[in-house]
Write an enzyme that holds these catalytic residues in place. Structure first.
Site, short mmCIF file in Angstrom:
data_model
loop_
_atom_site.label_atom_id
_atom_site.label_comp_id
_atom_site.label_asym_id
_atom_site.label_seq_id
_atom_site.Cartn_x
_atom_site.Cartn_y
_atom_site.Cartn_z
N ASN A 39 0.87 -1.18 0.00
CA ASN A 39 0.00 0.00 0.00
C ASN A 39 0.91 1.23 0.00
OD1 ASN A 39 -1.80 2.03 0.49
ND2 ASN A 39 -2.34 1.38 2.56
N LYS A 84 0.11 4.21 -0.38
CA LYS A 84 -0.58 5.41 0.12
C LYS A 84 -0.33 6.56 -0.88
CE LYS A 84 -0.21 3.44 4.66
NZ LYS A 84 -0.19 3.59 6.09
N HIS A 137 -9.59 1.12 4.72
CA HIS A 137 -8.34 1.37 5.45
C HIS A 137 -8.59 2.35 6.59
CE1 HIS A 137 -4.28 2.66 6.38
NE2 HIS A 137 -3.86 1.54 5.82
N GLU A 158 -7.01 4.82 7.62
CA GLU A 158 -6.81 6.23 7.27
C GLU A 158 -8.06 6.78 6.59
OE1 GLU A 158 -3.08 5.71 5.22
OE2 GLU A 158 -2.15 5.24 7.14
N GLU A 185 -5.54 -4.87 10.90
CA GLU A 185 -4.53 -3.85 11.20
C GLU A 185 -4.93 -3.08 12.47
OE1 GLU A 185 -2.40 -2.53 7.37
OE2 GLU A 185 -4.34 -1.54 7.33
N GLY A 211 2.10 2.55 10.78
CA GLY A 211 3.03 3.66 10.57
C GLY A 211 3.73 4.14 11.82
N SER A 260 3.20 -1.71 10.64
CA SER A 260 4.64 -1.66 10.91
C SER A 260 5.37 -2.96 10.59
CB SER A 260 4.91 -1.22 12.35
OG SER A 260 4.43 0.10 12.54
N GLY A 308 2.73 -0.93 4.38
CA GLY A 308 2.69 0.47 3.97
C GLY A 308 4.10 1.00 3.79
N GLY A 309 4.61 1.68 4.82
CA GLY A 309 5.89 2.37 4.78
C GLY A 309 7.03 1.59 4.13
P1 PGA Z 1 2.61 0.57 7.74
O1 PGA Z 1 1.16 0.71 7.08
O2 PGA Z 1 3.19 -0.72 7.18
O3 PGA Z 1 3.36 1.79 7.31
O4 PGA Z 1 2.41 0.46 9.20
C1 PGA Z 1 0.32 -0.39 6.95
C2 PGA Z 1 -0.97 0.04 6.33
O5 PGA Z 1 -1.35 1.21 6.46
O6 PGA Z 1 -1.65 -0.75 5.67
#
Ligand code: PGA
Length: 227
Positions: free
Chosen positions: A5, A7, A84, A86, A149, A155, A187, A208-209
């Protein structure tokens, strides 16, 4: 199963570099990449498995700025991340809206990655049960993958304890009464993916990151598929 992802990250040049780099390592095919909408054609052009990070709950019409499930499907994407945290928290997406988005995605034969998870102060099982019930209602589950999640782990560099992840993923499978794929997200990185891959109840990761760094992500895919 590995899902990237991105983002709202990476510009055009960075995306093209990313694509060039991952294609040098055959493991790249073991992941689904979810870039911003505008970059979908690049992934499709190279036959890279691709998805999107959101779709409209509406079919078509006067909804300025929205992108429909059928538009996404017609350009060659096969997956969509829905719900998600967010989107839930920053854009105030409700379970009802998420349900409508899932319905649109199913109608257009997209595979859905439905994100669920509790905030730190919330009761995990109550929230998961409510999200599953209200987002899925009586929809067929064959094309749905759940991404668990915990919101506080996204994040932040704080990963949930393995035993807690195991319990949460088991609870989701038990609640849905079928052994459906459940991904963990929050994470996940190159240092913890080996241990996390040992958890039997976890069928893959939503990253994500760490996913926006192609070398790092390729290493993570390799670990996830070989452990
Ligand atoms: P992250 O994000 O790996 O940066 O924690 C995961 C996600 O938002 O799906």
């Amino acid at each position: 199963m590995m899902v990237a992802n991105f983002k709202m990250n990476l510009n055009q040049v960075e995306i093209l570099e990313y694509i060039q780099l991952i294609r040098t390592n055959p493991y790249y095919k073991n992941a689904i990449y979810c870039p911003s909408f505008v970059y979908l054609p690049y992934f499709v052009q190279y036959g890279i498995p691709v998805g999107v990070q959101n779709i409209s709950p509406f079919e078509k019409g006067a909804y300025t700025g929205e992108i429909s499930a059928s538009q996404v499907k017609s350009i060659g994407a096969s997956f969509v991340i829905i719900g998600h945290s967010e989107r839930r928290n920053i854009f105030h997406e409700s379970n009802e809206e998420i349900y409508l988005k899932i319905k649109e995605a199913l109608k257009n034969n997209l595979k859905i990655i439905l994100c669920i998870g509790e905030k730190e102060e919330e009761n995990r099982e109550d929230i998961l049960k409510k999200q599953l019930k209200e987002c899925l209602k009586d929809l067929p589950l064959e094309n749905i993958i759940i991404a668990y999640e915990p919101v506080w782990a996204i994040g932040t560099g704080r990963v949930m304890e393995e035993e807690e992840i195991r319990k949460a993923c088991f609870y989701i499978k038990e609640t849905l009464k079928i052994n459906m794929p459940v991904l963990y997200g929050g994470s996940v990185n190159e240092n913890n993916i080996n241990d996390l891959s040992m958890i039997k109840e976890v069928d893959g990761f939503l990253v994500g990151g760490a996913s926006i760094h192609p070398e790092v992500f390729l290493k993570m895919i390799e670990v996830a598929v070989t452990v």
